[in-house]
Enzyme design. Structure first.
Site: not given
Length: 312
Positions: A208, A210, A256
């Site tokens: 992911t 962030n 995320e």
């Protein structure tokens, strides 16, 4: 568009303008109507249009933990104001000194001596000064005495309801992104820089990005179907926004984003995440295995919904 931070940075050439005052959080359709009216007055008088905002917003100063979540960070708000044709923004630090100004002192220091306002547009419920003692009637009275006019900014309604930042937050919390788009005049999105995180998503097989939020709370919470524009290409994805309860989060909001078919490096880039649909609420799972299974299910659901939407 020129940004002036604080009264101390106003110069003689800043005097003489048409102004409005407010938080302008979200720069929604109601704000846009006010700004169009501001531009018309400014053009008629041959003066710049100025928006006066506060940082932090007053409710964030008085009660930061319970203040409404922001729809837009300052940086994004300024970009949206510029898009609306605003010539100048005066950003006042909302601190003890400003809070303690009486209503008359605010009028004198900000509107008369500072900006040399010739016309002011504000809501008829606008309150200002220490203990919110100043109101629309006082502004009009002082305007008559000091050579500036004051008009009430018209309320904008959508389906019989007033367009407001509060209303936008409400429909976002309900997951009604179509209504949010009507109220905002654009799809709801969050922009931020991609930072290095805990790398937990990578270990779970779901890397992911962030995204830095720079806020205590966010107007959304849960798992969403999203998209991101990268180098002119729309990338489809899934986002989680919340406190990450399964991995002992710090209580702050985190965003995320997992892009479904993207393998590039996003670290350090500013990206804009557009929210399309809520998939589920955020929840705490008993184990990382359960979390991983839920993430895979979210991806499958998002892929199916994207496919259905794109094949219409």
């Amino acid at each position: 568009m020129e940004l002036v931070r604080g009264l101390h940075n106003l110069r003689p050439h800043h005097r003489g303008c048409v102004a409005t005052i407010g938080n302008f959080d979200g720069v929604h359709a109601g704000h846009q109507t006010i700004l169009k009216r501001l531009s018309r007055h400014a053009e008629r008088l041959g003066l710049p249009g100025c928006v006066v905002i506060f940082e932090p917003q007053p409710r964030e100063y008085f009660a930061p933990q319970s203040a409404p979540p922001r729809l837009t960070r300052l940086r994004d708000k300024l970009a949206l104001l510029e898009e609306q044709g605003v010539d100048r923004v005066l950003c006042l630090a909302f601190n003890r000194r400003l809070r303690e100004l009486s209503a008359d002192e605010f009028i004198r220091q900000v509107l008369i001596d500072g900006l040399g306002v010739k016309h002011l547009d504000v809501g008829d419920d606008f309150r200002f000064g220490c203990d919110r003692a100043g109101d629309f009637a006082l502004l009009r009275e002082r305007g008559q005495d000091n050579g500036f006019t004051v008009a009430s900014a018209d309320t904008v309604a959508e389906n019989g309801e007033r367009v407001s930042s509060t209303r936008v937050r409400q429909v976002l919390a309900e997951g009604d992104f179509a209504q949010a788009e009507r109220l905002l005049g654009r799809p709801f999105s969050i922009t931020g820089r991609v930072l290095h995180g805990q790398k937990l998503g990578r270990r779970l097989g779901a890397p992911t990005a962030n995204v830095q939020l720079k806020r205590i709370s966010a107007p959304l919470n849960g798992v969403y179907r999203v998209s991101v524009q990268l180098d002119g290409v729309r990338q489809l994805g899934v986002a989680n926004i919340g406190s990450r309860p399964t991995v002992d989060g710090d209580g702050r909001a985190h965003l995320e984003v997992h892009l479904l078919d993207f393998n590039g490096d996003l670290y350090g880039r500013r990206i804009t995440v557009v929210f399309h649909e809520k998939l589920r609420d955020e929840r705490k799972f008993d184990s990382l295995d359960e979390l991983q299974a839920a993430i895979k299910a979210d991806f499958a659901t998002a892929r199916a919904q994207w496919a259905a939407e794109l094949n219409k």
